[in-house]
Design a protein around this motif. Structure first.
Motif, PDB file in Angstrom:
ATOM      1  N   ASP A 438      -1.133  11.048   7.675  1.00  0.00           N
ATOM      2  CA  ASP A 438      -1.318  10.913   6.111  1.00  0.00           C
ATOM      3  C   ASP A 438      -0.313  11.350   6.248  1.00  0.00           C
ATOM      4  N   PRO A 439       1.056  10.666   5.140  1.00  0.00           N
ATOM      5  CA  PRO A 439       2.866  11.449   5.031  1.00  0.00           C
ATOM      6  C   PRO A 439       2.784  12.514   4.145  1.00  0.00           C
ATOM      7  N   GLU A 440       1.334  12.755   3.612  1.00  0.00           N
ATOM      8  CA  GLU A 440       0.917  14.104   3.048  1.00  0.00           C
ATOM      9  C   GLU A 440       0.699  15.173   3.791  1.00  0.00           C
ATOM     10  N   ILE A 441       0.319  15.197   4.776  1.00  0.00           N
ATOM     11  CA  ILE A 441      -0.763  15.867   5.409  1.00  0.00           C
ATOM     12  C   ILE A 441       0.638  16.061   6.559  1.00  0.00           C
ATOM     13  N   LEU A 442       0.471  15.559   7.631  1.00  0.00           N
ATOM     14  CA  LEU A 442       1.821  15.313   8.812  1.00  0.00           C
ATOM     15  C   LEU A 442       2.312  13.762   9.351  1.00  0.00           C
ATOM     16  N   GLY A 443       1.477  13.040   8.743  1.00  0.00           N
ATOM     17  CA  GLY A 443       1.876  11.256   9.100  1.00  0.00           C
ATOM     18  C   GLY A 443       3.555  11.334   8.502  1.00  0.00           C
ATOM     19  N   CYS A 444       3.770  10.480   8.329  1.00  0.00           N
ATOM     20  CA  CYS A 444       5.527  10.495   7.807  1.00  0.00           C
ATOM     21  C   CYS A 444       5.544   8.372   6.725  1.00  0.00           C
ATOM     22  N   LEU A 445       6.250   8.819   5.696  1.00  0.00           N
ATOM     23  CA  LEU A 445       6.850   7.660   4.773  1.00  0.00           C
ATOM     24  C   LEU A 445       6.521   6.078   5.750  1.00  0.00           C
ATOM     25  N   ASP A 446       7.089   6.226   6.921  1.00  0.00           N
ATOM     26  CA  ASP A 446       7.846   5.510   7.526  1.00  0.00           C
ATOM     27  C   ASP A 446       7.112   5.126   9.667  1.00  0.00           C
ATOM     28  N   ASP A 449       7.800   0.552  10.682  1.00  0.00           N
ATOM     29  CA  ASP A 449       7.489  -0.610  10.166  1.00  0.00           C
ATOM     30  C   ASP A 449       7.539  -0.754   8.816  1.00  0.00           C
ATOM     31  N   GLY A 450       7.877   0.106   8.402  1.00  0.00           N
ATOM     32  CA  GLY A 450       8.757   0.203   6.499  1.00  0.00           C
ATOM     33  C   GLY A 450       6.942   0.988   6.313  1.00  0.00           C
ATOM     34  N   ASN A 451       6.044   1.470   6.974  1.00  0.00           N
ATOM     35  CA  ASN A 451       4.879   1.535   6.375  1.00  0.00           C
ATOM     36  C   ASN A 451       4.546   2.898   6.562  1.00  0.00           C
ATOM     37  N   PRO A 452       3.676   3.536   6.006  1.00  0.00           N
ATOM     38  CA  PRO A 452       3.382   4.854   5.740  1.00  0.00           C
ATOM     39  C   PRO A 452       2.467   4.783   6.957  1.00  0.00           C
ATOM     40  N   GLY A 453       2.169   5.974   8.412  1.00  0.00           N
ATOM     41  CA  GLY A 453       1.735   6.133   9.293  1.00  0.00           C
ATOM     42  C   GLY A 453       1.502   7.361   9.975  1.00  0.00           C
ATOM     43  N   ALA A 454       1.320   7.123  11.462  1.00  0.00           N
ATOM     44  CA  ALA A 454       1.824   8.362  12.278  1.00  0.00           C
ATOM     45  C   ALA A 454       3.350   8.439  11.742  1.00  0.00           C
TER      46      ALA A 454
END
Length: 638
Positions: A438-446, A449-454
């Motif tokens: 989750d980009p709002e917690i510990l993830g990244c916007l990319d 591959d251009g998609n949010p995720g780890a």
């Protein structure tokens, strides 16, 4: 759960590696090894109160038609609780097993501690009707006060249990555990090695920051020795997204708490090398590691009824003492403080806290967990003598040469949401993966591959600086091209380090390299999907002699516990020395496994992370090469 042993066929290596056989085992596998004509496996007990088992199988062999025969189980015998590492002696007649023990809460929410110990299992291993003999080596030679006097770290003592039961309340019912407590309940064997003549067994207790010596013939523990602490060196203890702040902190010490150990002998003297990963005990709501800001909370201590030595904390002046830069309100101090890091983790085990009075414990030292490097010890008749330590070198080098990976992390929680691993977990563990994605917690916007995720590794710089830093995990010793080496690798950032060690008191750095180069731009799920992941969490390293290696050269095998991959790196002997300390000097060539088949790029390519040596081939996938070229700089490693 069930476990599986996969048999790989290297007869066509390196062109092809196949996995024609899989053997199913009823319980969770903890370790396995092959020695002589047998495959040895340890498994977890079926439930927390059952001991684990030691299994012996026939070794897979090659039939006349070239096919491989499947291992067949010969016998099983009981070991201890959580039988982990297996070690065989040189003639494969004695198996030593590190039973780590474990703690859990029963159905009545009452704490149960099951002791760690060591099993010595002697041949024969060929006949179920004539089972091997089993000797259990108990770690009960010392009282709790004796262990504390020896600086052995005990995460919980009876008085510590009393204190934390009062603090945590009904969540932590330790009454039954206190009544039956023995110090061995919190001694946890992790890994082991034999002495040079195999008369002694050296048992590493990671969480206790200690080593036990066992007399093999007597089947008895003879001594327990603390590895000691590191102090007086500057490392990165600030989560600022980089590595600009390396400040020595007077009074701050670091438990080494090694995971892997190995041994070698010089002129009849044994030496032990340790990979000082760090590991804290965690039992239900109790964790041995707390954020400093939860301990030092403004002008008071955050733990009920706890006091601290004035050299550590002064309630009348929070800008003084060792805790000044770690206080929750250090940013608000009117005095100049070199840095502020209240999120830095500290131990509350026996090395740091005196629980002599369980109603009023005293914080006697600021102790972090994890030695952030490797150490060489000489084994003496009365203990261990430290002869060399890497000091701050690991973090200095990652900061300079692998800035995007400095104290970063990639682990099992970086798996994709709704992937196979995620779907195999309980909801409580699934929440961890969801948070990392989750980009709002510990993830990244990319995620790459251009998609949010780890995040990829480059999106996690500094994430481990507040805990164990680089955390080297496994370590091995071996000789290649006439030179002795020790090789280790960091757990979360998967960076391998190679030191030559012709003189045990003066090891020389030779090189460092990434085991998962693509992790700079792809998160583990994406890297695994396109078969470019390399190794993540290199928990197991194996040094191969030329006779053992499928290439005919001395080699290192790195096995990634999270990536589920293994790669072989060759030592190629050359005549011209690359560094004065190496004669002759090896080069290292990555040999892909069946899982990590990747094209080779010449090291002159701008995305290489180790340069200046055209004979070093670094394997990377074609995908994301452009992104790598734009985001990285080739660094000459001296």
């Amino acid at each position: 759960g069930e476990g599986y042993v996969t048999v790989s066929d290297y007869s066509s290596f390196p062109d092809e590696v196949s996995t024609p056989l899989t053997v199913q085992i009823a319980d969770r596998i903890l370790d396995l090894t092959v020695c002589g004509d047998h495959l040895f496996v340890t498994t977890q007990g079926a439930n927390p109160t059952e001991v684990g088992n030691f299994h012996v199988f026939s070794k897979s062999t090659r039939a006349e038609d070239g096919s491989l025969t499947a291992p067949e189980q010969i016998l099983s015998v009981g070991a201890g609780f959580s039988p982990g590492a297996i070690l065989l002696n040189s003639d494969c007649t004695l198996a030593a097993i590190a039973n780590s023990g474990h703690s859990f809460f029963d159905g009545d929410n009452s704490l149960v501690n099951l002791a760690g110990d060591v099993s010595l299992i002697s041949a024969p291993f060929d006949d179920a009707d004539e089972p091997p003999s089993v000797t259990t080596v108990l770690l009960d030679e010392w009282t709790g006060p004796e262990l504390i006097q020896k600086s052995v770290n005990l995460p919980l003592t009876p008085n510590a249990l009393r204190y934390w039961s009062a603090v945590l309340g009904d969540e932590f019912d330790a009454a039954a555990a206190i009544e039956v407590f023995q110090p061995s309940h919190v001694l946890a064997p992790k890994s082991l090695v034999f002495s040079g003549d195999e008369s002694e067994l050296y048992v590493n207790l990671q969480v206790n920051n200690a080593l036990v010596k066992i007399d093999v013939a007597e089947g008895k523990a003879t001594d327990i020795i603390s590895y000691g602490v590191k102090q007086g060196f500057s490392v990165d203890v600030v989560a600022d997204g980089g590595c600009e702040v390396f400040e020595p902190v007077d009074g701050l010490t670091f438990l080494r708490s090694p995971d892997g150990i190995d041994t070698f002998s010089v002129d009849g003297t044994d030496y032990i090398i340790t990979a000082n990963e760090g590991f804290e005990a965690s039992i239900g709501p109790f964790s041995e590691a707390l954020e400093a800001g939860d301990i030092f909370n403004g002008d008071s201590l955050g733990l009920p009824n706890m006091t601290a030595d004035e050299e550590i904390f002064d309630s009348s002046d929070i800008s003084s003492g060792t805790s000044a830069s770690f206080n929750k309100e250090c940013d608000d101090s009117e005095e100049e403080i070199p840095f502020c890091s209240p999120g830095f983790e500290l131990s509350i085990g026996s090395v740091a806290v005196d629980y002599g009075d369980p109603t009023a414990p005293v914080l006697k030292g600021m102790v972090a967990i994890g030695g952030r490097g490797i150490t060489v010890y000489e084994v003496t008749s009365d203990g261990l003598n430290q002869v060399w330590d890497s000091g701050r070198a690991f973090e200095r080098r990652t900061c300079r040469d692998f800035t995007f990976a400095h104290n970063g992390e990639q682990d099992a929680f970086y798996a994709p949401v709704d992937g196979p691993f995620y779907n195999s977990l309980d909801p409580s563990f699934q929440q961890n993966i969801e948070a990392v994605n989750d980009p709002e917690i510990l993830g990244c916007l990319d995620g790459g591959d251009g998609n949010p995720g780890a995040c990829s590794l480059s999106g996690t710089v500094d994430r481990r600086s507040l805990s164990d830093g680089p955390a080297p995990e496994a370590i091995v010793y071996g000789e290649a091209c006439g030179t002795p080496y020790m090789i280790t690798a960091t757990e979360k950032s998967s960076i391998a380090f190679i030191y030559s060690i012709a003189n045990p008191e003066d090891a020389d750095f030779e090189r460092a390299f990434l085991l998962s180069p693509i992790s700079q731009v792809l998160n583990p799920g994406l890297a695994y999907a396109n078969q470019s992941i390399g190794e993540i969490d290199p928990e197991n390293l194996q040094f191969l002699t030329p006779e053992e290696s499928p290439t005919g050269n001395a080699a290192i095998v790195f096995a990634g516990a999270v990536s589920g991959t293994a790669s072989i790196y060759d030592f190629i002997c050359v005549t011209e020395s690359k560094a004065p300390s190496m004669s002759p000097a090896p080069t290292i060539t990555a040999m892909p496994s069946s899982v990590t088949m990747m094209p080779t790029i010449d090291c002159s390519h701008p995305v290489c992370h180790v340069c200046g040596d055209s004979s070093l081939e670094v394997t990377k996938p074609d995908v994301a090469i452009a992104a790598l070229a734009e985001s990285s700089t080739c660094a000459q490693i001296q």
